[in-house]
Structures are given as structure tokens and as C-alpha cells.
Design an enzyme around this catalytic site. Sequence first.
Site, PDB file in Angstrom:
ATOM      1  N   ARG A  23       6.555 -44.537  -2.030  1.00 13.74           N
ATOM      2  CA  ARG A  23       5.258 -44.702  -2.675  1.00 13.74           C
ATOM      3  C   ARG A  23       4.898 -46.176  -2.825  1.00 13.74           C
ATOM      4  NH1 ARG A  23       4.710 -40.132  -7.417  1.00 13.74           N
ATOM      5  NH2 ARG A  23       4.562 -38.422  -5.946  1.00 13.74           N
ATOM      6  N   LYS A 183      11.520 -25.968  -7.774  1.00 12.43           N
ATOM      7  CA  LYS A 183      10.249 -25.486  -8.324  1.00 12.43           C
ATOM      8  C   LYS A 183       9.618 -24.430  -7.414  1.00 12.43           C
ATOM      9  CE  LYS A 183       9.429 -30.044 -10.264  1.00 12.43           C
ATOM     10  NZ  LYS A 183       8.771 -31.279  -9.805  1.00 12.43           N
ATOM     11  N   GLY A 316       9.161 -35.142  -4.065  1.00 11.59           N
ATOM     12  CA  GLY A 316       9.983 -36.219  -4.647  1.00 11.59           C
ATOM     13  C   GLY A 316      11.409 -36.192  -4.131  1.00 11.59           C
ATOM     14  N   GLY A 339       3.224 -32.520  -5.744  1.00 15.67           N
ATOM     15  CA  GLY A 339       2.282 -31.465  -6.142  1.00 15.67           C
ATOM     16  C   GLY A 339       1.022 -31.463  -5.295  1.00 15.67           C
TER      17      GLY A 339
HETATM   18  P1  ADP Z   1      10.710 -31.619  -4.228  1.00 21.70           P
HETATM   19  O1  ADP Z   1      10.791 -32.680  -5.306  1.00 21.70           O
HETATM   20  O2  ADP Z   1      11.252 -32.092  -2.934  1.00 21.70           O
HETATM   21  O3  ADP Z   1       9.356 -31.005  -4.134  1.00 21.70           O
HETATM   22  P2  ADP Z   1      11.763 -29.696  -6.116  1.00 21.70           P
HETATM   23  O4  ADP Z   1      11.363 -30.633  -7.194  1.00 21.70           O
HETATM   24  O5  ADP Z   1      11.115 -28.361  -6.080  1.00 21.70           O
HETATM   25  O6  ADP Z   1      11.649 -30.402  -4.685  1.00 21.70           O
HETATM   26  O7  ADP Z   1      13.325 -29.414  -6.197  1.00 21.70           O
HETATM   27  C1  ADP Z   1      14.292 -30.402  -5.922  1.00 21.70           C
HETATM   28  C2  ADP Z   1      15.605 -30.009  -6.567  1.00 21.70           C
HETATM   29  O8  ADP Z   1      15.964 -28.701  -6.193  1.00 21.70           O
HETATM   30  C3  ADP Z   1      16.761 -30.861  -6.156  1.00 21.70           C
HETATM   31  O9  ADP Z   1      17.013 -31.799  -7.161  1.00 21.70           O
HETATM   32  C4  ADP Z   1      17.905 -29.872  -5.971  1.00 21.70           C
HETATM   33  O10 ADP Z   1      19.042 -30.199  -6.712  1.00 21.70           O
HETATM   34  C5  ADP Z   1      17.309 -28.579  -6.481  1.00 21.70           C
HETATM   35  N1  ADP Z   1      17.866 -27.384  -5.844  1.00 21.70           N
HETATM   36  C6  ADP Z   1      17.947 -27.111  -4.533  1.00 21.70           C
HETATM   37  N2  ADP Z   1      18.553 -25.933  -4.324  1.00 21.70           N
HETATM   38  C7  ADP Z   1      18.871 -25.440  -5.540  1.00 21.70           C
HETATM   39  C8  ADP Z   1      19.558 -24.259  -5.998  1.00 21.70           C
HETATM   40  N3  ADP Z   1      20.025 -23.344  -5.143  1.00 21.70           N
HETATM   41  N4  ADP Z   1      19.708 -24.100  -7.324  1.00 21.70           N
HETATM   42  C9  ADP Z   1      19.237 -25.031  -8.182  1.00 21.70           C
HETATM   43  N5  ADP Z   1      18.598 -26.157  -7.821  1.00 21.70           N
HETATM   44  C10 ADP Z   1      18.432 -26.360  -6.510  1.00 21.70           C
HETATM   45 MG    MG Z   2      10.852 -32.649  -7.390  1.00 21.72          MG
END
Ligand code: ADP
Ligand code: MG
Length: 367
Positions: A23, A183, A316, A339
Site C-alpha cells: 500500500r 473471513k 491483507g 474489503g
Molecule cells: P485476507 O486478509 O487475505 O483477505 P482473511 O483476513 O479472510 O484473508 O484471512 C486471513 C487469515 O486466515 C490468515 O491470518 C490465516 O491464519 C487464516 N486462516 C486460514 N486458514 C484458516 C483455517 N483453516 N482456520 C483458521 N484460520 C485460517
Molecule cells: Mg485479512
Amino acid sequence: MRIYLVRINLDVEKKENFLDSPRIKSVVASIKHYSRVDNKIVLLSHRGRPKGFDRKLSLESFVAALEKLTGKKIVFLPHFDFKRLKKNIALAPAGSVFLLENLRFLTGETRDSRALAKNLASLGTNYVNDDFASSHRKNASLVEITRFLPDEAGPNLKKEIINLSKIIQKPQKPFVAILGGAKAADKLPVIKNLLSKADYILTGGAVANTFLKAEGTEMGNSLFESKMLDLAKRMIRSSVGKTKIILPQDTKKRKGVILDIGPKTIEHYAEIIAKAKTIVWAGPMGVFEKPGFERGSVKIAKAIVESRSFSVAGGGETSILIEKCGLTDRIDFVSNGGGAMLYFLAGKKLPAIDALKAAASRRQKYA
Ligand code: ADP
Ligand code: MG
């Protein structure tokens, strides 16, 4: 003389990661793009979710780093006395770059206040939105401000729109979407929108867990989105024979909790990715921060860069992971929007982008 108000994104959580966060690279590019010897720029941004003034979330702490990265002197504007600000800016020499304090210290920002927008607009002659990652927010410095000044999309915002549009309008086939992360609630609407466009939707993380749970698999303490189980069920049913929502065949667990996709799944996903012409990736496959559970995400990242596809990734944690693997430059486009990217991919409207479009059509109408 033109005074550009440039909306940028300084909403990074940890200052330690600031210098190499993607960013920030975009912010530096914006500053370089608009800062000229014959104009002035005022940078507008927010950070965090403060309730009123909060020293920890002041933008002043970014000044030194931004000066170092841009090679320009940056004057911090620490208050919101708009009459005084206007005077300070007017008296400063051409070429000056200002950074205004965290706009979320004012309640009007997140309420999209017209009064605040008008005050902000009084500081400049032109408005630029170069903050895609905040463009799904209906905030005064993103939406209402476009009523008061000639406006434009900045270079980073344009790049986001161009690249993300390639994904949802006429993607080259096979089109593979990979959705994981924690998420799941943000990602299921994306899957819903991509059902009719993608050939394969590969799932990992809590996204996969939510589908597995919806199919009746015992999940123990694994993370899933209980509010989304009905939607997940409906999507599986409606996708039979059309877009394939692919769930992990095996997973890696600790104490019964799913923390990554398993080796068979990695192999299966890698085969599908290898044939893809278009790929979009949001959300890691597992808890990659925990040693021993990074394998799924790392292998997927490698498979993507080795494929001959047009690839886009965002979010992120997803971008942190890609950066950790040293693969950022080998993904065709890494979005700055978490988001906002998901809103875009879900086919939802982004208020700040719509505001720019509305302002453009108003201008045409009165031209
Ligand atoms: P992004 O920021 O890339 O959009 P999210 O915020 O939705 O992704 O999720 C990222 C997090 O998801 C990571 O920190 C990772 O640890 C967690 N994660 C991935 N797989 C699992 C799982 N099976 N159970 C719990 N957390 C998970
Ligand atoms: Mg995230």
C-alpha cells in the site's frame, strides 16, 4: 495554481511493516504523480477506527518515512481549523506537499458529512481519489467531496479498476477463483457472483470449512461461518453440473482443528491452476503464520506464478503471504483492496467509485 487534494491509503495496522507494505508503494507513486513544482498537494487519509482524537492513530508518524521514500518535504497539518489551514496552504511555496491529520478523528468522515466535505474542498482546487481500498466506504473524503470540486480517479485507482474488471468481465477461460482465509462471510458473496463466471472455485481456510460443515462433515473446533451455512448449502446445490465449487479432499489438523489443506488437495488444486488462463486469489489456504501450516498457501502461490494465466490476488494476509514468498512481482496484479476488492468481485457497488462516475455525468450534463 492548482492545489490537489489527494485521497490516499495510510490504513496500515502495524507501523513496523509500513516501509515494505504494498500500500505504501502506491502512496509514494501517488505523491510522485501529483506533486509538481507548479502546484501543491494535500494528502487526505484515515487510519484505524478511532473515536475522536487518538495519538496512536495520528498520521504524523508517517511523515519521516514518506519524506524518505519520496525525497520530498512533507508538511504535517495537525488540526482541522479549516480557515487557518487554507491560509497556511495558500502562503506555502509552489511544490509544497501537505499531509492532513487522520480524518476519522472527525465524526463527519464516516457519516459522509456534507459540511465536512465542503470544508475539505475549501482547501484545494481539484480532488483525486487514489484510494481503492477505502472506496467501498461512504465517507466524506471519498463520496460527498466529489460534489464540490472537479475530481478524477488517481493512477492506482485506475489500475485497480482495469485489472479487477478484467476478472469479472469476459475472463479468459478456464477461469479459476481461489478463496480462503478466515473471513468467510466476506468471501461467500464473491463465490455467489462468480458461480456463473468461473470454471472452478477452489476453497481453503474457513471458506472451505463452511462448505464442509454445510455438507455435514464433523468440524470439531475448526473455524467456519455459522451464519452462512444456508447460503453455502444453496450454492453447492445450484452449482451441480455448472461451476464447480471444489472442497479440500484432505486437510492438515492439530487437535482436530483444520489448519491447512492436505497434500492430495494441494496436488489437485495445482493441476487445475496449471491449466487456468485467468486466476483470482483471495484468502490463504491455511494458518500460514503457524510453522507447519504454511504449505498449502505457499504451494498455491507457486502454482499460480508458474501457470500461464492472468493472475490477480488481494487481501491483507494474502498479500503478506505472497510477499513472504518473494512472489509479489510475479503475480500480474496484487490489489491493495481487501474489503473493496471483495465488494468489486461480488458485483457490489463501490460508493466512492460511483461518486466519481456521478460527478462525471453531472459535468457532461452541464457542459
Ligand atoms: P485476507 O486478509 O487475505 O483477505 P482473511 O483476513 O479472510 O484473508 O484471512 C486471513 C487469515 O486466515 C490468515 O491470518 C490465516 O491464519 C487464516 N486462516 C486460514 N486458514 C484458516 C483455517 N483453516 N482456520 C483458521 N484460520 C485460517
Ligand atoms: Mg485479512
